[in-house]
Write a protein that holds these residues in place. Sequence first.
Motif: not given
Lengths: 275, 900
Positions: B805-820
């Motif tokens: 129904t939606g999503y959010y993004e996190l910038t992980l420790l390795d510098g990549t941004t991932s969507s959940f």
Amino acid sequence: MKNSNIYFLLLFISFWTSCEQESIENVESESAVLEAFIYAGQPLDSIRITQSFSYGQVDTNIIVLDDLNVMISDDTESFLLTPMGDGFYQNLAVEIQPDQNYRLEFMWQDETVIADTYVPGKREATISAETVELDKIEEGSFGGFGEMPDPIEITWDNPEGGYYYVVVKNLEEDPEYVNENIAVLEEENSGRQPFQFISEPQITDFYAINPRRELIQFGTHQIIVFRVNAEYAALYESSGSSTLSLEQPPTNVTNGLGIFTGVSSDTLYLEVEEQ
Amino acid sequence: MKFKLTLLCLCLWGFTALSAQDMAKIKLKGNYQNKLLDLVMLDLEINYRLRFKYDRALTEDVRITASFGKLPLEDALTQLFKNTKIGFELEAPRTIVLIPKTEMSEMDWSKVEPTRRDFTLKGIVKDSKSGESLPFASVMVKGTYNGVTTNVDGYFTLFNVPADTVVLVVSYIGYQNRLVRISPETDIENVKVELEDFSVALEEVVVKATREEQMLSASTGISRIALAPAALAKLPSYGEKDIFRSLQLLPGISGSNESSSGLYVRGGTPDQNLVLFDGFTVYHVDHLFGFFSAFNTNAIKDVQLYKGGFDAKYGGRLSSVVEMTGKDGNTEAFNMGVGLSLLSVNGFVEAPFAKGKGSFLVAGRRSFQSDFYNNIFEAYTDSNEASNDGPPQNLGRFGQQEVQPNTYFYDLNAKVTYRLNSRDVFSLSFYNGEDNLDNSRNLDQDALAGRFGGNLNFNFQRESTDLTAWGNWGGSAKWSRRWNDRFYSNANFSYSNYYSERNRSDQTFITRADTTVERNTGSYELNDLKDLSFKLDNELKINQNNQLDFGWQTTWNDIEYTFTQNDTISVLDRADEGLTSALYIQDRHTFGNRLVVKGGLRTSFYSPTEQIYLEPRASLSYLLSEKIRLKAAWGKYYQFANRIVREDIQQGSRDFWLLADDDNVSIGSAFHHIVGLSYETKDWLFDVEGYYKTLDGLSEYSTRFVTTGFGPDRQLDYEEFFYTGTGIAKGLEFLAQKKVGRLNGWIGYTLGEVKYDFPIFGDTPFPANQDVTHELKIIGSYQLGKVTFGATFIYATGRPYTAPTGYYELTLLDGTTSSFFEVSNKNSLRYPDYHRLDISATYDFTMGTSQASAGLSITNLYNRKNAWYNEYEVIEGELIETKVSLLGITPSFFFTWTLR
């Protein structure tokens, strides 16, 4: 039987015409998303709170949540965090201690958002060699005639079965390639960039680099061994991207989403030199 | 003469004297063009030592035009008299009585004087060509309710036969019904009835039998359906006759799930379905990711499906039972056959030994990597990858290479049967099937080092393994004995092993001087299930109206599930053993010929919990009139070995079996409540059944709330991920079946609902994954000469699914941004409706004395894009949905050849 045939035909047509495609329901998604990593031995400066996007939301700019009363507490004291804008909060007076529990909490939409974590202690890592020499392979040649170097092994103790991952990063701004054939390829694609490799969090106590295959550039490489918690490793466990497997994503935040977790790290260096 | 003829006349269908069974082996061939019948008969009398008895007036000036080659006697005579007014009756030895067709229905039985009354008739029902005994065939005294079914060895005992002039109606799915007259000369201790399968091409049958070309029989009992494996070739397919895919065409069984051969019966899941093959349990029925079932129809002669309310004899599953009986092998002559499709080759060999007392059959099948196979394979492996796309992926190691996966499936059946005498039958049955996918690669640095004069004391080797394999081993040894007319026992000792291995790992070997260090990274998963069982089933016929079934079944299960990461760090490691011992007793009582009541009790002792589980069962069937039957069933069912559906760990198979412990994995239980009504005429069957099932102890597996413990003890705890819930499945099924004629088939409709209630997923119940509201199936076949056309149409409302129904993004420790993804309530959305039309044409022909058939199928004729799953990804801040469809229009063909 004619009547029954007509009946079945009508039934068939009614089913056929009743085909309609359902779509994702239009639910407003307004959960608070926590992106909070706290590092052992460092001040509290890296907490961000945003809001999740709804499906079909037209405005794709991230919605940040400022003006929240965000508290962090260890086993004895509580500290208020200062909003720094763009969703960031910090309190530089708080230095994160290893082997310590922390709790973060704030109110959002009449609910208390709570997250707990533990800051793991640092593990000293060792590297089998600080320098490795590789043959330069010029463009158009096959190379590989030099001596095969030993693998580089990074090791650490992991008696408790903790999660570790490793980042290998070339610190050179304009690195020279070991193999110019690869350089040409990269130039055509993404352009020449400092090499970076990131492993996945795993329960492990070593990391091995095969120099000939994996080190593609000369220069000073930084190797950081991160010790992370289970809640962070869980982010790498798939929650699926298809309806065959879609699950709620892992989170250690109650009444919210995202992550609040403690991290420790140890940094090593490796010189990759031309033979 | 006329009186004698009258005595021997038959009713509308005619029937065959029992002593004429040997006459079925006589085969005639002839070519007569406008030839006088008297001369034709003379020709046959001379060449085949036949004798015709007839009224001269009947045959006078009758001319015959007919051409046939090596047809069985009765079929040849049918051809011969097709366009005349003459009917016939066979009378041993080698005698044929001719009578006017008009008189055939005017038989006056009251003038026949029986010599024996109220006696017990014993015998066996067999296939006329192969001599295979036919289990679960129906033997009825015509015009009465007195009937019985043959046991698994084909034997029957019919009590209280009123007179030795009655007619028996013998029927078996996939075979032509036979009306058999008992005569004063009949040996009532050892009656042999031979049925012909309807693959024997006949233009018209007016004398000996009805022609019921049924592929299924739904009138044998409540929620019970019999399937004719041999008839399945007439249905559209992907080139392989597939028993489980065919069962999916029945009402009450989901037919819209193309990615699983398993049966979703009345809201149940495939693991809730007990699959028995010659007595041993088969735990996994999929080939090629579920595209095909793992059973070779060449090796199977009978399939019985119980959709619910099954007898006390069966246990250990919540939903349904599929009992398959393997072919014993030809007891008459050596036979062999081969088959070819775009996917696989298959073959079988069967032969008698010890003068027909023994027989054996070996049947095998193996896939080959045709383009057709690869297309299917790639579609399914893509789906596995899609379902395993974790948000953050590590960057691949440099230097990885593309490899062509090596993949195949095979299965092998073997069976030996020995009939010591008419009382004792021994058989050994064996089954093995496997799917294998090897995508491994080997990066050996040693070769480089050696060739270019590197450090010879050093060897660095990395092996990347990507192996998926699953399969079954099974075997059984059976001894069945008819102690006397009333008591029959069947002892079965069996072994079954299901294994599923998933190895995605890198092994690094580092050799320095004389030491080698081995390091493993990646994941390894193994599910290994062993089942050792002993069963003793007994039938005691107390009298005509009362039969007692009782027995003892013991199963030892050893189920191991290991999920290991890296060297020896076990994420999940379970090794469970359990002994399940069950005693059952069931009484079948008939009241006044119309009411049949079955009451039974099954008691199981399960060693892991050390508790006794009681499973009462009951069913009744009441004949309201000759055509209308009311039926009902009720029962309690337990399940101790559960398949856990695991959809959320990256990489690997998506399910595994575990033994319930009532702690982490619950013991499942269900109550079945079923009522139904059927209306059956000679040509049609209309059947409606309603069911209501309550389910308890359902298990689901999830990675939600992944961490446990606190502080330094915090970890990902997989043991905590088993959630327990309840469920309700209810529905109505309708079946309208046309049983006879060139055009036959059925229309099935199911209105169903399955709701689960798991507290972990919210306060309100949600539709289960397999919940389908409406499902309509139309199946038909039409015979035109030697060509049979088949068509199946399936319509089903969409299955539920969970979507973001939606999503959010996190910038992980390795510098990549991932969507959940933030996901909807469990299964709150539905895929679009599913529908599909398949057609086929099969041509049966002879090649000398051998039989062959060639077929063409087109599945999904109008290329409907049926939803398989949806994929989601976030691209530049937007959540993008991609709809992935099941297979589009797919033509395929097959060719089979059998020696006889």
